[in-house]
Design a protein around this motif. Sequence first.
Motif, mmCIF file in Angstrom:
data_model
loop_
_atom_site.group_PDB
_atom_site.id
_atom_site.type_symbol
_atom_site.label_atom_id
_atom_site.label_comp_id
_atom_site.label_asym_id
_atom_site.label_seq_id
_atom_site.Cartn_x
_atom_site.Cartn_y
_atom_site.Cartn_z
ATOM 1 N N VAL A 1 0.830 -1.216 0.000
ATOM 2 C CA VAL A 1 0.000 0.000 0.000
ATOM 3 C C VAL A 1 0.859 1.257 0.000
ATOM 4 O O VAL A 1 0.387 2.335 0.372
ATOM 5 C CB VAL A 1 -0.959 0.010 1.208
ATOM 6 N N ASN A 2 2.118 1.124 -0.399
ATOM 7 C CA ASN A 2 3.027 2.267 -0.366
ATOM 8 C C ASN A 2 3.552 2.609 -1.754
ATOM 9 O O ASN A 2 4.716 2.979 -1.923
ATOM 10 C CB ASN A 2 4.205 1.976 0.580
ATOM 11 N N ALA A 3 2.700 2.504 -2.743
ATOM 12 C CA ALA A 3 3.123 2.789 -4.121
ATOM 13 C C ALA A 3 3.552 4.244 -4.294
ATOM 14 O O ALA A 3 4.398 4.554 -5.141
ATOM 15 C CB ALA A 3 1.990 2.455 -5.089
ATOM 16 N N ASP A 4 2.981 5.156 -3.482
ATOM 17 C CA ASP A 4 3.330 6.575 -3.604
ATOM 18 C C ASP A 4 4.624 6.930 -2.890
ATOM 19 O O ASP A 4 5.120 8.058 -2.998
ATOM 20 C CB ASP A 4 2.198 7.458 -3.083
ATOM 21 N N GLY A 5 5.180 5.974 -2.106
ATOM 22 C CA GLY A 5 6.440 6.213 -1.411
ATOM 23 C C GLY A 5 6.337 7.127 -0.221
ATOM 24 O O GLY A 5 7.359 7.514 0.369
ATOM 25 N N ALA A 6 5.118 7.448 0.206
ATOM 26 C CA ALA A 6 4.940 8.393 1.317
ATOM 27 C C ALA A 6 5.016 7.724 2.680
ATOM 28 O O ALA A 6 4.984 8.392 3.715
ATOM 29 C CB ALA A 6 3.600 9.109 1.169
ATOM 30 N N GLY A 7 5.120 6.401 2.704
ATOM 31 C CA GLY A 7 5.169 5.698 3.978
ATOM 32 C C GLY A 7 3.789 5.480 4.551
ATOM 33 O O GLY A 7 2.762 5.674 3.877
ATOM 34 N N LEU A 8 3.732 5.090 5.812
ATOM 35 C CA LEU A 8 2.465 4.786 6.480
ATOM 36 C C LEU A 8 1.889 6.061 7.081
ATOM 37 O O LEU A 8 2.331 6.531 8.129
ATOM 38 C CB LEU A 8 2.686 3.726 7.565
ATOM 39 N N LEU B 1 0.210 -7.191 3.414
ATOM 40 C CA LEU B 1 0.493 -5.776 3.195
ATOM 41 C C LEU B 1 1.925 -5.513 2.733
ATOM 42 O O LEU B 1 2.265 -4.364 2.438
ATOM 43 C CB LEU B 1 0.228 -4.994 4.496
ATOM 44 N N ALA B 2 2.765 -6.560 2.711
ATOM 45 C CA ALA B 2 4.176 -6.346 2.387
ATOM 46 C C ALA B 2 4.678 -7.174 1.207
ATOM 47 O O ALA B 2 5.550 -6.727 0.463
ATOM 48 C CB ALA B 2 5.045 -6.648 3.617
ATOM 49 N N PRO C 1 -1.815 -3.535 -4.357
ATOM 50 C CA PRO C 1 -3.051 -4.272 -4.086
ATOM 51 C C PRO C 1 -3.524 -5.140 -5.246
ATOM 52 O O PRO C 1 -4.090 -6.205 -5.029
ATOM 53 C CB PRO C 1 -4.058 -3.156 -3.766
ATOM 54 N N GLN C 2 -3.285 -4.681 -6.474
ATOM 55 C CA GLN C 2 -3.721 -5.464 -7.625
ATOM 56 C C GLN C 2 -2.973 -6.789 -7.699
ATOM 57 O O GLN C 2 -3.556 -7.829 -8.016
ATOM 58 C CB GLN C 2 -3.498 -4.676 -8.911
ATOM 59 N N ALA C 3 -1.677 -6.777 -7.402
ATOM 60 C CA ALA C 3 -0.892 -8.013 -7.414
ATOM 61 C C ALA C 3 -1.385 -8.976 -6.336
ATOM 62 O O ALA C 3 -1.449 -10.192 -6.554
ATOM 63 C CB ALA C 3 0.584 -7.694 -7.197
ATOM 64 N N LEU C 4 -1.736 -8.436 -5.171
ATOM 65 C CA LEU C 4 -2.289 -9.272 -4.105
ATOM 66 C C LEU C 4 -3.620 -9.873 -4.530
ATOM 67 O O LEU C 4 -3.866 -11.070 -4.343
ATOM 68 C CB LEU C 4 -2.469 -8.441 -2.829
ATOM 69 N N GLN C 5 -4.479 -9.056 -5.139
ATOM 70 C CA GLN C 5 -5.777 -9.547 -5.612
ATOM 71 C C GLN C 5 -5.610 -10.600 -6.695
ATOM 72 O O GLN C 5 -6.335 -11.605 -6.707
ATOM 73 C CB GLN C 5 -6.609 -8.388 -6.146
ATOM 74 N N ASP C 6 -4.650 -10.408 -7.588
ATOM 75 C CA ASP C 6 -4.408 -11.382 -8.658
ATOM 76 C C ASP C 6 -3.976 -12.731 -8.083
ATOM 77 O O ASP C 6 -4.407 -13.790 -8.572
ATOM 78 C CB ASP C 6 -3.336 -10.861 -9.612
ATOM 79 N N ALA C 7 -3.129 -12.700 -7.062
ATOM 80 C CA ALA C 7 -2.669 -13.940 -6.434
ATOM 81 C C ALA C 7 -3.830 -14.668 -5.767
ATOM 82 O O ALA C 7 -3.972 -15.892 -5.881
ATOM 83 C CB ALA C 7 -1.573 -13.650 -5.413
ATOM 84 N N ILE C 8 -4.687 -13.918 -5.088
ATOM 85 C CA ILE C 8 -5.852 -14.516 -4.420
ATOM 86 C C ILE C 8 -6.814 -15.091 -5.456
ATOM 87 O O ILE C 8 -7.342 -16.198 -5.295
ATOM 88 C CB ILE C 8 -6.557 -13.473 -3.533
#
Length: 529
Positions: free
Chosen positions: A256-263, A337-338, A343-350
């Motif tokens: 969830v950190n694609a923007d590089g802004a951190g948490l 989350l890591a 998120p799309q890659a996680l959804q594709d795996a599921i």
Amino acid sequence: MLWFFFCVAILVFGYFTYGKFIEKIFVINPNRTTPAYSDQDGVDYMPMSKTKIWLIQLLNIAGTGPIFGPILGALYGPVAMLWIVIGCIFAGAVHDYFCGMLSIRNGGATMPYLAGKFLGKPVKVFINVMALILLLLVGVVFVASPAQLLSTITFDVLGSSSSAINLGNPEEIHRVVETAKDLTVWGMDKATVISVWTLIIFAYYIFATLLPIDKIIGRVYPLFGALLLFMSVGMVYGLVSSHLSAADPIEFFRTVNADGAGLTWEKFTQNFQVKGDVPIWPLLFLTISCGALSGFHATQTPLMARCAENESEGRFIFYGAMIAEGVIALVWCMVGLAFYENPQALQDAISAGSPSKVVYDSSLHFLGFIGGIFAVLGVVVLPITSGDTAFRAARLQIAEIFKLEQHSLTKRLIIAVPLFALGFVVSKLDFSVLWRYFTWANQMTAMVMLWTAAGYLYRYNKFHWVASIPAWFMSSVCFTYLAYNKIGFGLDYELSCYIGLGLTVFCVILFFAFLKPLGDGDPEALVTE
């Protein structure tokens, strides 16, 4: 990384603080004889040490829920971790503690009996049906997921194919196994191997359901517990070592950190679901059940209440096991989350292979082929050790309804045989369909158990808000879900939210209008023997 360990620390802190507070509200009676001694029968009622009971309780309640649920919940973003921590301390552990302690106080009674005693007979009839449906779904769901994982291990270890495989690369082994069309094990394709594992697991369930609790469950669970410990510690090690790796670091919350802004705080309020019409409210609170709050625990906890030697052990066994399950849920939510880049890659795996694919792929990546296999086995034991006691609890609940003694093997078979036959038939349904009905039935059962605990506290003039507020919350969740989701009425989202709130208010009014106080304090807390 610090946020993850902070969440774990909060769970542990909650056990020692809020858990102690809940224990004081209940008022334990160390001098009272427990059902393990008063009703000892050598089959279901027998005293066991609190450490063994704690381990069995943890393995009983922690099926695929605290693994698959948090992985699916990771699609919502970091808010999933907040629900695990807050839900576990203030709802899930409270739910489990009162279920266990009220069962001890009432001769090892099942949750439907407790609901009938403190909320009335209509609730007892409703929850008897709901709990049996839930137990059947649990038994079936917790056959399908380990059978799938075990078949994958079987093919990765024993599969023969014409494809060339680099044995030094565990992820390549699994990739080739997944894509090879001519892969077999002893002449069997993957569908056949899954069926074989399903039959083997069902065979184990039959023996574990029929034999005395100390013959199989009490003896093999320490081994299962060792695998569980390896899995939990191993995945934390994998996450930390990958985070610190100089060559190919995997940052915590990378997904969830694609923007590089951190948490950031905005990410805790953002819904990262890539699918449409999947709102956080109420779906997150049904997606992540085990690890935060699960009604299935109410069907399992009385099994261990029948083996507790003293009421003073209740907080460690019931509240403590739930906190431990919360830690497991945090680990796998963090993996979700890591491990993937977005998120799309996680959804594709599921979508490609259910959450079991995430489990398998991440375990191989973090721990290598051998370590990954053992970690996956640690995951496998959780649904198996919940499924066996789910059928056992169903047998005991049916016996309680029809007043059939369960000391003789013949009487146990009368219930168990048709129960397993029905379970095998249901196991052939689509897993995703089973999971949706399981999650709803699960949280409906949790809702009723929380109302039951609130009824007990209110009627004995105790501080009932610790159970009432979670009961109200889950009522709104369940009613909204039933109105909105396609397995329910499929209504407009905003209308569904209003319906959920309205029905919750109606239940609150009924609660205070019809439940009458029974006195100041539970008289059983004063019994001296």
